[in-house]
Design an enzyme around this catalytic site. Sequence first.
Site, short mmCIF file in Angstrom:
data_model
loop_
_atom_site.label_atom_id
_atom_site.label_comp_id
_atom_site.label_asym_id
_atom_site.label_seq_id
_atom_site.Cartn_x
_atom_site.Cartn_y
_atom_site.Cartn_z
N TYR A 1 21.09 47.68 88.86
CA TYR A 1 21.85 47.01 87.79
C TYR A 1 23.33 47.39 87.86
CZ TYR A 1 23.01 45.62 82.96
OH TYR A 1 23.58 45.04 81.84
N LYS B 1 26.56 44.91 88.57
CA LYS B 1 27.65 44.72 87.61
C LYS B 1 28.99 45.16 88.21
CE LYS B 1 25.25 42.95 84.23
NZ LYS B 1 25.47 41.56 83.80
P1 NAP Z 1 18.65 39.36 77.02
O1 NAP Z 1 18.52 39.42 75.54
O2 NAP Z 1 17.59 39.93 77.88
O3 NAP Z 1 18.92 37.84 77.44
C1 NAP Z 1 19.10 37.51 78.79
C2 NAP Z 1 19.23 36.02 78.91
O4 NAP Z 1 19.39 35.68 80.30
C3 NAP Z 1 18.00 35.28 78.41
O5 NAP Z 1 18.43 34.14 77.69
C4 NAP Z 1 17.30 34.86 79.69
O6 NAP Z 1 16.57 33.66 79.64
C5 NAP Z 1 18.47 34.65 80.62
N1 NAP Z 1 18.08 34.70 82.03
C6 NAP Z 1 17.44 35.72 82.66
N2 NAP Z 1 17.27 35.41 83.96
C7 NAP Z 1 17.80 34.17 84.14
C8 NAP Z 1 17.94 33.32 85.26
N3 NAP Z 1 17.47 33.67 86.47
N4 NAP Z 1 18.55 32.12 85.10
C9 NAP Z 1 19.00 31.73 83.88
N5 NAP Z 1 18.92 32.51 82.77
C10 NAP Z 1 18.32 33.72 82.91
O7 NAP Z 1 20.01 40.09 77.50
P2 NAP Z 1 21.32 40.51 76.70
O8 NAP Z 1 21.17 41.88 76.24
O9 NAP Z 1 21.70 39.43 75.75
O10 NAP Z 1 22.37 40.56 77.91
C11 NAP Z 1 23.23 39.49 78.23
C12 NAP Z 1 24.19 39.97 79.30
O11 NAP Z 1 24.91 41.11 78.84
C13 NAP Z 1 23.51 40.40 80.59
O12 NAP Z 1 24.29 40.02 81.71
C14 NAP Z 1 23.47 41.90 80.47
O13 NAP Z 1 23.40 42.53 81.72
C15 NAP Z 1 24.78 42.16 79.77
N6 NAP Z 1 24.84 43.44 79.06
C16 NAP Z 1 24.00 43.71 78.02
C17 NAP Z 1 24.11 44.93 77.38
C18 NAP Z 1 23.25 45.30 76.19
O14 NAP Z 1 23.38 46.42 75.70
N7 NAP Z 1 22.38 44.42 75.71
C19 NAP Z 1 25.02 45.89 77.83
C20 NAP Z 1 25.83 45.58 78.91
C21 NAP Z 1 25.74 44.35 79.52
P3 NAP Z 1 15.07 33.56 79.00
O15 NAP Z 1 15.28 33.64 77.53
O16 NAP Z 1 14.62 32.20 79.43
O17 NAP Z 1 14.31 34.71 79.57
#
Ligand code: NAP
Length: 246
Positions: free
Chosen positions: A154, A158
Amino acid sequence: MSDFEGVSVLVTGGSRGIGLAISKAFAERGAKVTMMDILADHADEAMAATGHPDRCRFVAGDVSDADSASAAIDAAVEHGGGLDVLVNNAGITRDTLLMRMKDADWDQVMGVNLKGTFLMTKAASRRLMKSPRGRLINIASVVGMTGNAGQANYAASKAGVVGFTKSIAKELAGRGVTANAVAPGFIQTDMTAELPEGAAERLMSLIPMSRLGTVEDVAEVVVFLASPQAGYVTGQVIPVDGGMVM
Ligand code: NAP
């Protein structure tokens, strides 16, 4: 609030977590939002959750697949009459220590987080160049800057997103397109819902602002980067992390 009236925005992973908050923030400001996700089962619910389902369109597709990426861009162009803003937000984790990490854990995370960002950006680039205010915003992570045990795949993906963003910023600056990354810290979503015992307390001790981030904290910075006011900001990584990484 009307800064985005008629602006066409595509948000990958746009129907859950941070992506849904980003979709909502743009829809509330009048944008035409295309939400792309791998699963279509929660499409109606997600569009309703923006409060403006009439301004939203859902497209099912996998960002790590070139045909899906092109089809999503076409759908956004059709829905919004062009494409002004691409937010590469879709991301996954397959956390485990290096010794236990399978090739598939590495490939899947790289495929969605890094290759997906490349494929979507490549498919969108001509459209963004045609826009009077083309904007690329990639969601990275503070882990891409600091590293994290158990997240080699991961963190590498990133860090790759950061290098990719800066390169595209240089390539597209002359065409009036800005490219920036937002690096969230620890945000409350499904991705971070299940933590090993004690991990939340340990994390909190690393956050000077002593709270986890909200999805809105991230969405508002994305909206700013897409706004006319941020027209001279490009090639930057903006942490949204309560001061975790300084
Ligand atoms: P999340 O709740 O797990 O949501 C991820 C989303 O990405 C879901 O809507 C999922 O679709 C979609 N997705 C996954 N694989 C995909 C693919 N192959 N093609 C199209 N869509 C896909 O994640 P989140 O926490 O909101 O994170 C969003 C972003 O922020 C990510 O890039 C993550 O790495 C980054 N981020 C998050 C955090 C944190 O603390 N949460 C911290 C740093 C960075 P489905 O609903 O259909 O599964």
